[in-house]
Enzyme design. Structure first.
Site, PDB file in Angstrom:
ATOM      1  N   ILE A  14       4.125   0.366  20.576  1.00 13.44           N
ATOM      2  CA  ILE A  14       2.777   0.050  20.000  1.00 13.44           C
ATOM      3  C   ILE A  14       2.043  -0.391  21.053  1.00 13.44           C
ATOM      4  O   ILE A  14       0.943  -0.168  20.991  1.00 13.44           O
ATOM      5  CB  ILE A  14       3.204  -1.392  19.034  1.00 13.44           C
ATOM      6  CG1 ILE A  14       4.130  -0.594  17.992  1.00 13.44           C
ATOM      7  CG2 ILE A  14       2.001  -2.047  18.630  1.00 13.44           C
ATOM      8  CD1 ILE A  14       4.703  -1.759  16.994  1.00 13.44           C
ATOM      9  N   ASN A  88       2.392  -8.618  22.451  1.00 12.39           N
ATOM     10  CA  ASN A  88       3.197  -7.644  22.113  1.00 12.39           C
ATOM     11  C   ASN A  88       4.708  -7.546  22.579  1.00 12.39           C
ATOM     12  O   ASN A  88       5.456  -7.269  21.569  1.00 12.39           O
ATOM     13  CB  ASN A  88       2.531  -6.292  22.037  1.00 12.39           C
ATOM     14  CG  ASN A  88       3.252  -5.173  21.940  1.00 12.39           C
ATOM     15  OD1 ASN A  88       3.304  -4.794  20.451  1.00 12.39           O
ATOM     16  ND2 ASN A  88       3.837  -4.428  22.800  1.00 12.39           N
ATOM     17  N   TYR A 160      16.787 -11.545  16.119  1.00  7.90           N
ATOM     18  CA  TYR A 160      15.287 -11.366  15.903  1.00  7.90           C
ATOM     19  C   TYR A 160      14.493 -12.088  14.915  1.00  7.90           C
ATOM     20  O   TYR A 160      13.430 -12.322  15.113  1.00  7.90           O
ATOM     21  CB  TYR A 160      15.295  -9.485  15.827  1.00  7.90           C
ATOM     22  CG  TYR A 160      13.874  -8.873  15.811  1.00  7.90           C
ATOM     23  CD1 TYR A 160      13.047  -8.772  16.921  1.00  7.90           C
ATOM     24  CD2 TYR A 160      13.439  -8.330  14.591  1.00  7.90           C
ATOM     25  CE1 TYR A 160      11.668  -8.250  16.598  1.00  7.90           C
ATOM     26  CE2 TYR A 160      12.189  -7.490  14.480  1.00  7.90           C
ATOM     27  CZ  TYR A 160      11.432  -7.836  15.776  1.00  7.90           C
ATOM     28  OH  TYR A 160      10.214  -7.091  15.547  1.00  7.90           O
ATOM     29  N   LYS A 164      11.488 -14.437  15.566  1.00  7.05           N
ATOM     30  CA  LYS A 164      10.240 -14.110  15.113  1.00  7.05           C
ATOM     31  C   LYS A 164       9.641 -15.239  14.211  1.00  7.05           C
ATOM     32  O   LYS A 164       8.316 -15.349  14.088  1.00  7.05           O
ATOM     33  CB  LYS A 164      10.172 -12.583  14.569  1.00  7.05           C
ATOM     34  CG  LYS A 164      10.245 -11.450  15.646  1.00  7.05           C
ATOM     35  CD  LYS A 164       8.936 -11.414  16.404  1.00  7.05           C
ATOM     36  CE  LYS A 164       8.833 -10.039  17.194  1.00  7.05           C
ATOM     37  NZ  LYS A 164       7.660  -9.733  18.092  1.00  7.05           N
ATOM     38  N   VAL A 191       7.467   0.984  12.498  1.00  6.65           N
ATOM     39  CA  VAL A 191       6.694   1.981  13.366  1.00  6.65           C
ATOM     40  C   VAL A 191       7.822   2.602  14.285  1.00  6.65           C
ATOM     41  O   VAL A 191       8.830   2.180  14.627  1.00  6.65           O
ATOM     42  CB  VAL A 191       5.894   1.233  14.598  1.00  6.65           C
ATOM     43  CG1 VAL A 191       4.904   2.093  15.237  1.00  6.65           C
ATOM     44  CG2 VAL A 191       4.983   0.191  13.847  1.00  6.65           C
TER      45      VAL A 191
HETATM   46  N1  LIG Z   1       8.809  -0.713  15.936  1.00  7.46           N
HETATM   47  C1  LIG Z   1       8.627  -1.469  14.722  1.00  7.46           C
HETATM   48  O1  LIG Z   1       9.004  -1.035  13.748  1.00  7.46           O
HETATM   49  C2  LIG Z   1       8.204  -2.874  14.619  1.00  7.46           C
HETATM   50  C3  LIG Z   1       8.403  -3.535  13.460  1.00  7.46           C
HETATM   51  C4  LIG Z   1       7.793  -4.996  13.527  1.00  7.46           C
HETATM   52  C5  LIG Z   1       7.158  -5.577  14.567  1.00  7.46           C
HETATM   53  N2  LIG Z   1       7.295  -4.930  15.813  1.00  7.46           N
HETATM   54  C6  LIG Z   1       6.842  -5.658  16.875  1.00  7.46           C
HETATM   55  O2  LIG Z   1       6.010  -4.775  17.467  1.00  7.46           O
HETATM   56  C7  LIG Z   1       6.241  -5.337  18.925  1.00  7.46           C
HETATM   57  C8  LIG Z   1       6.432  -4.062  19.881  1.00  7.46           C
HETATM   58  O3  LIG Z   1       7.518  -3.326  19.598  1.00  7.46           O
HETATM   59  P1  LIG Z   1       7.741  -1.792  19.840  1.00  7.46           P
HETATM   60  O4  LIG Z   1       8.365  -1.186  18.417  1.00  7.46           O
HETATM   61  O5  LIG Z   1       6.689  -1.179  20.525  1.00  7.46           O
HETATM   62  O6  LIG Z   1       9.049  -2.229  21.000  1.00  7.46           O
HETATM   63  P2  LIG Z   1       9.634  -1.271  22.201  1.00  7.46           P
HETATM   64  O7  LIG Z   1       9.256   0.257  21.996  1.00  7.46           O
HETATM   65  O8  LIG Z   1      10.895  -1.625  22.310  1.00  7.46           O
HETATM   66  O9  LIG Z   1       8.570  -1.899  23.257  1.00  7.46           O
HETATM   67  C9  LIG Z   1       8.808  -3.215  23.578  1.00  7.46           C
HETATM   68  C10 LIG Z   1       7.852  -3.386  25.125  1.00  7.46           C
HETATM   69  O10 LIG Z   1       8.190  -4.873  25.215  1.00  7.46           O
HETATM   70  C11 LIG Z   1       8.563  -5.046  26.532  1.00  7.46           C
HETATM   71  N3  LIG Z   1       9.360  -5.977  26.935  1.00  7.46           N
HETATM   72  C12 LIG Z   1      10.607  -6.204  26.548  1.00  7.46           C
HETATM   73  N4  LIG Z   1      11.013  -7.197  27.405  1.00  7.46           N
HETATM   74  C13 LIG Z   1      10.127  -7.593  27.979  1.00  7.46           C
HETATM   75  C14 LIG Z   1      10.347  -8.608  28.918  1.00  7.46           C
HETATM   76  N5  LIG Z   1      11.104  -9.757  29.216  1.00  7.46           N
HETATM   77  N6  LIG Z   1       8.959  -9.028  29.510  1.00  7.46           N
HETATM   78  C15 LIG Z   1       7.899  -8.160  29.438  1.00  7.46           C
HETATM   79  N7  LIG Z   1       7.801  -7.138  28.484  1.00  7.46           N
HETATM   80  C16 LIG Z   1       9.136  -6.830  27.726  1.00  7.46           C
HETATM   81  C17 LIG Z   1       9.167  -3.222  26.856  1.00  7.46           C
HETATM   82  O11 LIG Z   1       9.069  -3.203  28.291  1.00  7.46           O
HETATM   83  P3  LIG Z   1       9.907  -2.079  28.779  1.00  7.46           P
HETATM   84  O12 LIG Z   1       9.214  -0.706  28.544  1.00  7.46           O
HETATM   85  O13 LIG Z   1       9.816  -2.515  30.349  1.00  7.46           O
HETATM   86  O14 LIG Z   1      11.255  -2.135  28.507  1.00  7.46           O
HETATM   87  C18 LIG Z   1       8.281  -2.651  25.906  1.00  7.46           C
HETATM   88  O15 LIG Z   1       7.198  -2.264  26.762  1.00  7.46           O
HETATM   89  C19 LIG Z   1       7.020  -6.322  19.147  1.00  7.46           C
HETATM   90  O16 LIG Z   1       6.665  -7.663  19.222  1.00  7.46           O
HETATM   91  C20 LIG Z   1       8.149  -6.015  17.816  1.00  7.46           C
HETATM   92  O17 LIG Z   1       8.824  -7.205  17.600  1.00  7.46           O
HETATM   93  C21 LIG Z   1       7.790  -3.600  15.992  1.00  7.46           C
END
Ligand SMILES: NC(=O)c1ccc[n+]([C@@H]2O[C@H](COP(=O)([O-])OP(=O)(O)OC[C@H]3O[C@@H](n4cnc5c(N)ncnc54)[C@H](OP(=O)(O)O)[C@@H]3O)[C@@H](O)[C@H]2O)c1
Length: 254
Positions: A14, A88, A160, A164, A191
């Site tokens: 995202i 994020n 998680y 959150k 997503v």
């Molecule tokens: N996907 C869904 O269905 C969904 C649903 C509800 C909410 N969300 C929320 O949306 C947001 C983005 O999620 P996503 O689905 O895009 O997840 P993702 O694909 O796992 O990406 C997470 C990102 O956070 C970074 N990250 C993880 N640990 C970190 C740390 N210690 N310091 C700095 N950066 C860090 C990762 O960096 P690296 O690339 O270096 O690992 C990655 O770029 C999150 O807050 C998640 O809780 C997602």
């Protein structure tokens, strides 16, 4: 005057979608794309070729107090303020139930998902105060809802969901402490990202199979980012401040 954005966790998923869409939508935007390791951010580097004068790939590790302060210093020198911060970055590495989860796993999730956002807010506080239109938007999830499915089914991750929910509490507290700021937790809905794919792969019960079918084809980060950027750009303190805002613009119950 350009709008200055900072998006954390923008290496993929995202966060990457948000950076790409902000740059595409706003000719005048400057985006700081926060990542853990700028040297390995290949997708962002491709974007930087296209938008070389309007973005910077910067190191932003969750809960790194000195690093976040250093980043604030870098933004201060170049722009003197930040207008919109999207917190994020997050992890969801465990689908364990309350009876299974290790203390270390809970602490790791709290460190990144809650402490990381608070440390980021503290570092960016002075720069947000210098903006004429300051916004601080942590990305949350409906999995944090106290009356939602994640808390009711065994597949909901306590590490998680609970962190959150704590993030939501801290975000609403920021709202009440800072009457000059637009701040609210924003839920993107399901997503299709690495986080979601990893989570689905790690759960194996019948209940999870049913849930998997129910949301078999979640939208891509690119599609979701269009709606998220619109919501963020159009948010106001009166309409959204201190509320738990869903991607469709409705308010979720805590
Ligand atoms: N996907 C869904 O269905 C969904 C649903 C509800 C909410 N969300 C929320 O949306 C947001 C983005 O999620 P996503 O689905 O895009 O997840 P993702 O694909 O796992 O990406 C997470 C990102 O956070 C970074 N990250 C993880 N640990 C970190 C740390 N210690 N310091 C700095 N950066 C860090 C990762 O960096 P690296 O690339 O270096 O690992 C990655 O770029 C999150 O807050 C998640 O809780 C997602």
């Amino acid at each position: 005057m350009s709008t200055v954005y900072l998006v954390t966790g923008s290496n993929r998923g995202i966060g990457l979608g948000l950076v790409a869409h902000i740059l595409e939508k706003h000719d005048d935007a400057f985006v700081y794309a926060g990542v853990r390791n700028p040297g390995q951010a290949s997708d962002l580097r491709a974007l930087q070729i296209r938008y070389s004068s309007r973005m910077a790939i910067v190191e932003c590790v969750s809960a790194d107090v000195e690093g976040n302060a250093g980043l604030a210093g870098e933004i201060e020198k170049r722009h003197g303020r930040v207008d919109t911060v999207v917190a994020n970055a997050a992890i969801c590495n465990s689908s364990d139930t309350v009876s299974e989860i290790s203390a270390a796993d809970i602490e790791e999730h709290f460190h990144v998902n809650v402490t990381g956002t608070v440390v980021l807010f503290q570092a960016m506080y002075g720069l947000l105060r210098k903006s004429a239109s300051p916004r601080f938007v942590p990305i949350s999830t409906s999995a944090a809802c106290l009356d939602g499915n994640a808390i009711k089914f065994p597949t909901g991750s306590v590490a998680y969901g609970a962190t959150k929910a704590a993030l939501n509490w801290a975000t609403r507290k920021i709202h009440f402490e800072n009457e000059w700021l637009v701040v609210f937790p924003l839920s993107p809905g399901p997503v299709d990202t690495d986080m979601r794919r990893t989570m689905l792969a790690s759960v194996a019960s019948g209940t999870s199979q049913k849930r998997r079918k129910a949301t078999e084809n979640p939208p891509t980060a690119e599609i979701v980012s269009v709606a998220l950027v619109k919501l963020i750009d159009e948010s106001t303190r009166d309409k959204d401040g201190g509320q738990f805002v869903h991607i469709d613009g409705t308010q979720l119950s805590w």
